[in-house]
Design a protein around this motif. Structure first.
Motif, PDB file in Angstrom:
ATOM      1  N   PRO A  49     -25.928 -24.128  -4.037  1.00 55.84           N
ATOM      2  CA  PRO A  49     -25.570 -23.212  -5.264  1.00 55.84           C
ATOM      3  C   PRO A  49     -24.027 -23.195  -5.204  1.00 55.84           C
ATOM      4  CG  PRO A  49     -26.369 -21.708  -3.470  1.00 55.84           C
ATOM      5  CD  PRO A  49     -26.277 -23.454  -3.037  1.00 55.84           C
ATOM      6  N   GLY A  50     -23.494 -22.875  -6.366  1.00 58.15           N
ATOM      7  CA  GLY A  50     -21.965 -22.422  -6.263  1.00 58.15           C
ATOM      8  C   GLY A  50     -21.765 -21.471  -7.411  1.00 58.15           C
ATOM      9  N   ILE A  51     -20.497 -21.003  -7.502  1.00 60.83           N
ATOM     10  CA  ILE A  51     -20.124 -19.950  -8.703  1.00 60.83           C
ATOM     11  C   ILE A  51     -19.233 -20.560  -9.771  1.00 60.83           C
ATOM     12  CG2 ILE A  51     -19.989 -18.027  -6.910  1.00 60.83           C
ATOM     13  CD1 ILE A  51     -17.019 -18.192  -6.544  1.00 60.83           C
ATOM     14  N   GLY A  52     -18.946 -21.901  -9.690  1.00 60.06           N
ATOM     15  CA  GLY A  52     -18.251 -22.573 -10.821  1.00 60.06           C
ATOM     16  C   GLY A  52     -18.544 -24.095 -10.694  1.00 60.06           C
ATOM     17  N   GLN A  73     -16.522 -32.798 -11.938  1.00 59.33           N
ATOM     18  CA  GLN A  73     -16.936 -32.970 -10.748  1.00 59.33           C
ATOM     19  C   GLN A  73     -18.570 -33.560 -10.887  1.00 59.33           C
ATOM     20  OE1 GLN A  73     -16.558 -28.438  -9.800  1.00 59.33           O
ATOM     21  NE2 GLN A  73     -16.506 -29.336  -7.974  1.00 59.33           N
ATOM     22  N   GLY A  90     -13.948 -22.577  -1.507  1.00 58.45           N
ATOM     23  CA  GLY A  90     -14.604 -23.682  -1.165  1.00 58.45           C
ATOM     24  C   GLY A  90     -14.933 -24.652  -2.295  1.00 58.45           C
ATOM     25  N   CYS A  91     -15.546 -25.692  -2.362  1.00 60.15           N
ATOM     26  CA  CYS A  91     -15.536 -26.619  -3.482  1.00 60.15           C
ATOM     27  C   CYS A  91     -16.930 -27.647  -3.132  1.00 60.15           C
ATOM     28  CB  CYS A  91     -14.193 -27.425  -3.572  1.00 60.15           C
ATOM     29  SG  CYS A  91     -14.388 -28.670  -4.927  1.00 60.15           S
ATOM     30  N   LEU A  92     -17.839 -27.455  -4.321  1.00 56.25           N
ATOM     31  CA  LEU A  92     -18.626 -28.510  -4.040  1.00 56.25           C
ATOM     32  C   LEU A  92     -18.353 -29.873  -3.910  1.00 56.25           C
ATOM     33  CD1 LEU A  92     -20.995 -26.513  -6.997  1.00 56.25           C
ATOM     34  CD2 LEU A  92     -21.088 -26.239  -4.448  1.00 56.25           C
ATOM     35  N   HIS A 118      -9.602 -22.159 -10.002  1.00 58.19           N
ATOM     36  CA  HIS A 118      -9.897 -23.260  -9.357  1.00 58.19           C
ATOM     37  C   HIS A 118     -10.605 -24.429 -10.161  1.00 58.19           C
ATOM     38  CE1 HIS A 118     -12.376 -24.783  -5.664  1.00 58.19           C
ATOM     39  NE2 HIS A 118     -13.159 -25.504  -6.630  1.00 58.19           N
ATOM     40  N   GLU A 119     -11.571 -23.795 -11.087  1.00 61.05           N
ATOM     41  CA  GLU A 119     -12.257 -24.783 -12.076  1.00 61.05           C
ATOM     42  C   GLU A 119     -11.102 -25.460 -12.937  1.00 61.05           C
ATOM     43  OE1 GLU A 119     -14.985 -25.476 -11.025  1.00 61.05           O
ATOM     44  OE2 GLU A 119     -15.288 -23.815  -9.758  1.00 61.05           O
ATOM     45  N   HIS A 129      -9.809 -28.440 -11.654  1.00 59.54           N
ATOM     46  CA  HIS A 129     -10.406 -29.705 -11.747  1.00 59.54           C
ATOM     47  C   HIS A 129     -10.040 -30.567 -12.922  1.00 59.54           C
ATOM     48  CE1 HIS A 129     -12.935 -29.741  -7.963  1.00 59.54           C
ATOM     49  NE2 HIS A 129     -13.326 -28.428  -8.280  1.00 59.54           N
TER      50      HIS A 129
HETATM   51  O1  K1U Z   1     -15.598 -26.025  -8.264  1.00 60.36           O
HETATM   52  C1  K1U Z   1     -16.340 -25.911  -7.280  1.00 60.36           C
HETATM   53  O2  K1U Z   1     -16.464 -26.703  -6.607  1.00 60.36           O
HETATM   54  C2  K1U Z   1     -17.212 -24.753  -7.128  1.00 60.36           C
HETATM   55  C3  K1U Z   1     -16.651 -23.766  -6.030  1.00 60.36           C
HETATM   56  C4  K1U Z   1     -15.870 -22.566  -6.777  1.00 60.36           C
HETATM   57  C5  K1U Z   1     -14.976 -21.740  -5.967  1.00 60.36           C
HETATM   58  C6  K1U Z   1     -15.630 -21.168  -4.737  1.00 60.36           C
HETATM   59  C7  K1U Z   1     -14.722 -20.097  -4.222  1.00 60.36           C
HETATM   60  C8  K1U Z   1     -13.359 -19.971  -4.627  1.00 60.36           C
HETATM   61  C9  K1U Z   1     -13.079 -20.441  -5.821  1.00 60.36           C
HETATM   62  C10 K1U Z   1     -13.934 -21.406  -6.484  1.00 60.36           C
HETATM   63  C11 K1U Z   1     -17.948 -23.194  -5.332  1.00 60.36           C
HETATM   64  O3  K1U Z   1     -18.815 -22.634  -5.945  1.00 60.36           O
HETATM   65  S1  K1U Z   1     -18.009 -23.397  -3.707  1.00 60.36           S
HETATM   66  C12 K1U Z   1     -19.402 -22.655  -3.069  1.00 60.36           C
HETATM   67  C13 K1U Z   1     -19.325 -20.933  -3.058  1.00 60.36           C
HETATM   68  O4  K1U Z   1     -18.419 -20.516  -3.532  1.00 60.36           O
HETATM   69  C14 K1U Z   1     -20.696 -20.204  -3.097  1.00 60.36           C
HETATM   70  C15 K1U Z   1     -21.888 -20.836  -2.963  1.00 60.36           C
HETATM   71  C16 K1U Z   1     -23.019 -19.709  -2.711  1.00 60.36           C
HETATM   72  C17 K1U Z   1     -22.737 -18.411  -3.131  1.00 60.36           C
HETATM   73  C18 K1U Z   1     -21.583 -17.932  -3.037  1.00 60.36           C
HETATM   74  C19 K1U Z   1     -20.395 -18.666  -3.237  1.00 60.36           C
END
Ligand code: K1U
Ligand code: ZN
Length: 173
Positions: free
Chosen positions: A43-46, A51, A93-95, A136-137, A140
């Motif tokens: 899972p992620g938030i963006g 990507q 973080g980043c997927l 962040h998005e 990308h």
């Molecule tokens: O762009 C991406 O790769 C998505 C990335 C977005 C992001 C996270 C943190 C700060 C800025 C931007 C993610 O979603 S990484 C995964 C993550 O943050 C997450 C995963 C599960 C639950 C909550 C958060």
């Protein structure tokens, strides 16, 4: 809707500048739906279109922690209208950089213009994690990764770890 494979650094497709969409038609809506499904599954938030290997200026964001609270933002051609002078630091973080994290400083408040799911122009103000996630998005879309905002030393440590991981996976396969 479909879950699409997420590209991992150092894939060259993550370093390309994405092109604006001409209009939000059925194919762009399909892309937004697939991106959201892929993001929720990760899972992620963006997630940004590059990507999943699509060089279009489309991003999705949802900070909800529970399925029942989901409030997805689907944005085509997002543009920053203004940023605050004050900044904030979040651990990002980043997927596309699995299991790698670093603190990044970005503006604390932003105003963004974009086209929504219906193709209507919208403007929102965002702060806190939402502002960081949108920025962040949007990075990308210009081929920029969060590691491009940190020191050369930290960046090379992270990229070396990812190369090792890729090599390890290739040896297992
Ligand atoms: O762009 C991406 O790769 C998505 C990335 C977005 C992001 C996270 C943190 C700060 C800025 C931007 C993610 O979603 S990484 C995964 C993550 O943050 C997450 C995963 C599960 C639950 C909550 C958060
Ligand atoms: Zn990312």
């Amino acid at each position: 809707m479909a879950i699409r494979p997420i590209l991992h650094a150092p894939d060259p497709r993550l370093k390309v500048k994405a092109a604006p969409v001409a209009l939000v038609d059925e194919s762009v809506r399909q892309l937004m739906d697939d991106m959201l499904e892929t993001m929720y599954a990760a899972p992620g938030i963006g997630l940004a279109a590059p990507q999943i290997g699509v060089a279009s200026r489309v991003i999705v964001v949802d900070l909800a922690e529970e399925e029942s609270q989901r409030q997805p933002l689907r944005m085509a051609n997002p543009e920053i209208i203004s940023v605050s002078e004050d900044s904030q630091i979040f651990e990002e973080g980043c997927l596309s950089l699995p299991d790698q994290y670093a603190e990044v400083e970005r503006p604390a408040k932003i105003r963004v213009r974009y086209l929504d799911y219906a193709g209507t122009a919208q403007e929102i103000e965002a702060s806190g994690l939402l502002a960081t996630c949108i920025l962040h998005e949007m990075d990308h879309l210009d081929g920029v990764l969060f590691v491009d905002h940190i020191s050369t030393l930290k960046r090379s440590i992270i990229l070396r770890k990812l190369m090792k991981r890729k090599k390890g996976l290739a040896e297992v396969a």
